[in-house]
Design a protein around this motif. Sequence first.
Motif, PDB file in Angstrom:
ATOM      1  N   MET A 166       6.753  -5.212  16.640  1.00  0.00           N
ATOM      2  CA  MET A 166       6.173  -3.901  16.362  1.00  0.00           C
ATOM      3  C   MET A 166       7.010  -3.215  15.295  1.00  0.00           C
ATOM      4  N   ASP A 167       6.433  -2.169  14.709  1.00  0.00           N
ATOM      5  CA  ASP A 167       7.147  -1.390  13.711  1.00  0.00           C
ATOM      6  C   ASP A 167       7.157   0.052  14.193  1.00  0.00           C
ATOM      7  N   CYS A 168       8.163   0.383  14.981  1.00  0.00           N
ATOM      8  CA  CYS A 168       8.203   1.664  15.674  1.00  0.00           C
ATOM      9  C   CYS A 168       9.439   2.454  15.265  1.00  0.00           C
ATOM     10  N   ARG A 169       9.277   3.771  15.089  1.00  0.00           N
ATOM     11  CA  ARG A 169      10.392   4.648  14.766  1.00  0.00           C
ATOM     12  C   ARG A 169      10.783   5.465  16.001  1.00  0.00           C
ATOM     13  N   ILE A 170      12.082   5.706  16.127  1.00  0.00           N
ATOM     14  CA  ILE A 170      12.616   6.447  17.271  1.00  0.00           C
ATOM     15  C   ILE A 170      13.162   7.782  16.781  1.00  0.00           C
ATOM     16  N   VAL A 171      12.674   8.867  17.370  1.00  0.00           N
ATOM     17  CA  VAL A 171      13.133  10.209  17.021  1.00  0.00           C
ATOM     18  C   VAL A 171      13.761  10.827  18.269  1.00  0.00           C
ATOM     19  N   PHE A 172      15.041  11.179  18.163  1.00  0.00           N
ATOM     20  CA  PHE A 172      15.738  11.799  19.290  1.00  0.00           C
ATOM     21  C   PHE A 172      16.029  13.248  18.957  1.00  0.00           C
ATOM     22  N   ILE A 173      15.601  14.152  19.838  1.00  0.00           N
ATOM     23  CA  ILE A 173      15.872  15.582  19.676  1.00  0.00           C
ATOM     24  C   ILE A 173      16.858  16.003  20.754  1.00  0.00           C
ATOM     25  N   GLU A 174      18.064  16.355  20.343  1.00  0.00           N
ATOM     26  CA  GLU A 174      19.078  16.746  21.320  1.00  0.00           C
ATOM     27  C   GLU A 174      18.690  18.064  21.978  1.00  0.00           C
ATOM     28  N   SER A 175      19.010  18.179  23.255  1.00  0.00           N
ATOM     29  CA  SER A 175      18.655  19.369  24.023  1.00  0.00           C
ATOM     30  C   SER A 175      19.319  20.613  23.439  1.00  0.00           C
ATOM     31  N   ILE A 176      18.634  21.742  23.573  1.00  0.00           N
ATOM     32  CA  ILE A 176      19.153  23.015  23.083  1.00  0.00           C
ATOM     33  C   ILE A 176      20.453  23.403  23.795  1.00  0.00           C
ATOM     34  N   CYS A 177      20.679  22.872  24.980  1.00  0.00           N
ATOM     35  CA  CYS A 177      21.886  23.241  25.728  1.00  0.00           C
ATOM     36  C   CYS A 177      23.132  22.518  25.214  1.00  0.00           C
ATOM     37  N   ARG A 178      22.963  21.524  24.341  1.00  0.00           N
ATOM     38  CA  ARG A 178      24.114  20.826  23.769  1.00  0.00           C
ATOM     39  C   ARG A 178      24.499  21.518  22.470  1.00  0.00           C
ATOM     40  N   VAL A 179      25.641  22.206  22.494  1.00  0.00           N
ATOM     41  CA  VAL A 179      26.046  23.036  21.359  1.00  0.00           C
ATOM     42  C   VAL A 179      27.100  22.351  20.493  1.00  0.00           C
ATOM     43  N   ARG A 180      28.085  21.726  21.112  1.00  0.00           N
ATOM     44  CA  ARG A 180      29.207  21.170  20.345  1.00  0.00           C
ATOM     45  C   ARG A 180      29.393  19.665  20.512  1.00  0.00           C
ATOM     46  N   SER A 181      28.721  19.063  21.456  1.00  0.00           N
ATOM     47  CA  SER A 181      28.873  17.618  21.658  1.00  0.00           C
ATOM     48  C   SER A 181      27.535  17.014  22.053  1.00  0.00           C
ATOM     49  N   LEU A 182      27.316  15.765  21.652  1.00  0.00           N
ATOM     50  CA  LEU A 182      26.090  15.077  22.008  1.00  0.00           C
ATOM     51  C   LEU A 182      26.109  14.671  23.478  1.00  0.00           C
ATOM     52  N   SER A 183      24.941  14.606  24.064  1.00  0.00           N
ATOM     53  CA  SER A 183      24.812  14.073  25.412  1.00  0.00           C
ATOM     54  C   SER A 183      25.093  12.577  25.397  1.00  0.00           C
ATOM     55  N   LEU A 184      25.227  11.975  26.583  1.00  0.00           N
ATOM     56  CA  LEU A 184      25.438  10.524  26.657  1.00  0.00           C
ATOM     57  C   LEU A 184      24.278   9.785  26.002  1.00  0.00           C
ATOM     58  N   THR A 185      23.060  10.242  26.255  1.00  0.00           N
ATOM     59  CA  THR A 185      21.898   9.621  25.618  1.00  0.00           C
ATOM     60  C   THR A 185      21.982   9.737  24.099  1.00  0.00           C
ATOM     61  N   GLY A 186      22.391  10.899  23.616  1.00  0.00           N
ATOM     62  CA  GLY A 186      22.536  11.090  22.173  1.00  0.00           C
ATOM     63  C   GLY A 186      23.596  10.192  21.576  1.00  0.00           C
ATOM     64  N   ARG A 187      24.707  10.007  22.292  1.00  0.00           N
ATOM     65  CA  ARG A 187      25.781   9.144  21.789  1.00  0.00           C
ATOM     66  C   ARG A 187      25.349   7.685  21.722  1.00  0.00           C
ATOM     67  N   ILE A 188      24.439   7.286  22.618  1.00  0.00           N
ATOM     68  CA  ILE A 188      23.915   5.918  22.578  1.00  0.00           C
ATOM     69  C   ILE A 188      22.902   5.763  21.449  1.00  0.00           C
ATOM     70  N   LEU A 189      21.973   6.708  21.356  1.00  0.00           N
ATOM     71  CA  LEU A 189      20.879   6.583  20.392  1.00  0.00           C
ATOM     72  C   LEU A 189      21.314   6.843  18.957  1.00  0.00           C
ATOM     73  N   GLU A 190      22.454   7.479  18.751  1.00  0.00           N
ATOM     74  CA  GLU A 190      22.880   7.723  17.373  1.00  0.00           C
ATOM     75  C   GLU A 190      23.155   6.421  16.629  1.00  0.00           C
ATOM     76  N   PHE A 191      23.284   5.306  17.368  1.00  0.00           N
ATOM     77  CA  PHE A 191      23.542   4.019  16.725  1.00  0.00           C
ATOM     78  C   PHE A 191      22.278   3.320  16.254  1.00  0.00           C
ATOM     79  N   PHE A 192      21.105   3.676  16.812  1.00  0.00           N
ATOM     80  CA  PHE A 192      19.918   2.949  16.369  1.00  0.00           C
ATOM     81  C   PHE A 192      18.644   3.793  16.304  1.00  0.00           C
ATOM     82  N   ALA A 193      18.701   5.066  16.664  1.00  0.00           N
ATOM     83  CA  ALA A 193      17.528   5.926  16.473  1.00  0.00           C
ATOM     84  C   ALA A 193      17.331   6.192  14.983  1.00  0.00           C
ATOM     85  N   ASP A 194      16.090   6.279  14.556  1.00  0.00           N
ATOM     86  CA  ASP A 194      15.805   6.496  13.133  1.00  0.00           C
ATOM     87  C   ASP A 194      16.103   7.924  12.707  1.00  0.00           C
ATOM     88  N   LEU A 195      15.938   8.863  13.618  1.00  0.00           N
ATOM     89  CA  LEU A 195      16.171  10.264  13.287  1.00  0.00           C
ATOM     90  C   LEU A 195      16.809  10.961  14.485  1.00  0.00           C
TER      91      LEU A 195
END
Length: 217
Positions: A166-195
């Motif tokens: 498949m040819d799929c793009r991944i867009v991750f939107i960090e929660s508004i409650c995260r102000v200074r650090s990424l969530s665990l999910t964000g830290r994982i997805l920053e390696f392969f999410a497209d945006l």
Amino acid sequence: MSLLDEFHIFSQIFCLSLVIFMVVRVIYLLYKIFTSQCGLSSTKPLRTIICIGSGGHTTEMLRLVKSMNMTKYNPRMYVLADNDESSEVKIHEAEKDHINYRLSRIPRSRNVQQPYLSSIWSTLYAIGHAIPILLIYRPNVIFCNGPGTCIPICLVAFFMRCAFLMDCRIVFIESICRVRSLSLTGRILEFFADLIIVQWPELRDACYRAKYFGRLT
């Protein structure tokens, strides 16, 4: 050399070649992800998966859904945890004026306060349920904002893209409650999410790939 020996040698060469090809493919895709735009400029409707977390994550994601172009992101599939009943009610309420959507459920990859070590097995179990969903639905784009329910979906989507399934793009939107650090999910997805989208300017320092467009929810 017997025919059986030749077959064993051929099999080993084939397997080694396949592994090398997949490694090169993964590196190539990661290079494109880290250096290119998301690639969602298509004028055609995009088959969309929206990963639903729970509680506040569900509320944030559904606020984003209401601001989406429903014609472009169509049809839509909502993927949520199999024990999340309250989010289903919210989804039907958000989509009350539309009919072209559906729901799918997968096991929760990590429950609240679940030890990280045991979450490895529950995540693998969730991945097993995510594979047929993605193979059948074949999305063009996945939107997610955590928590861990989206990890199995995004991992399967990325490796299916590596395998040309498949040819799929991944867009991750960090929660508004995260102000200074990424969530665990964000830290994982920053390696392969497209945006990666963040809603506080301070978070751009926590993830150099992050895009800041102001508050979205």
